[in-house]
Write an enzyme that holds these catalytic residues in place. Sequence first.
Site: not given
Length: 260
Positions: A8, A11, A38, A155, A209
């Site tokens: 993952k 941004g 984001g 996430d 997370k």
Amino acid sequence: MTAALTIKLGGVAADAREALAVVAAHAHPSCVLVHGGGREVDAWSARLGLRPATHEGLRVTDPATLEVVTAVLAGVVNTRLVTMLGTLKRPAVGLTGADAGLLRIDPAAEALGAVGVPRTADATLLEVLLAAGFLPVVASLAADDAGQLRNVNADDVAAAIAAARGGRLLLGTDVAAVMRDGAPIAELSVRDAESMLASGEASAGMRPKLRAALRAAAAGCEVLILDGRSPAAIAEALAGGTPGTRIGAAAAAAPARSAS
């Protein structure tokens, strides 16, 4: 057979060509990338006069914001990542969770607006693409059972995909590791992670997370929460190392310890 790998990118990492180059060069053929974006959503929202709002670390997505999220994540960020990977000689295919039923989601809390929570993931399309030599790049959007497109925390998307595939999950963030009293935690047991969530010790940004990490760990995955801005940390993780905070089967029964 090489174990599955799900990464993952946040941004920050989505704009970091150097970090992406490490992934392109060193991630093995069973790698799937998941991304949010984001900061870019915030920037585009500001340009359009929309003020971002959050609830418990997650974005509130009203109808106008959903249009921005869709355009930015599935369009701007996803296409940029796919293009970068192509120039780095790693052919990639851009997707969202709505493609071929990749993600099945439920509506999140009403306070969050058009936000979804992954129920399950179907990795069939991902495995077809991987077998053909393509790197899937998944934007954090999906449609619910009624066909309503929803924003989904990246996430959570990565955790659902990792849970379906097994192997390792690398959760990139903008800090070096999960922190306690200003020190990074090298290993975190499932019990201790749950305690940090229950007590409020985990900050708002880290809470999603940790919840995602626990979902993947419960499915048997090894999870690393690491600095997604750092090419060195990413390279170490791809080489089998454990930068950041490790949560997984071997760490589940151990007490948390700080990095030396």
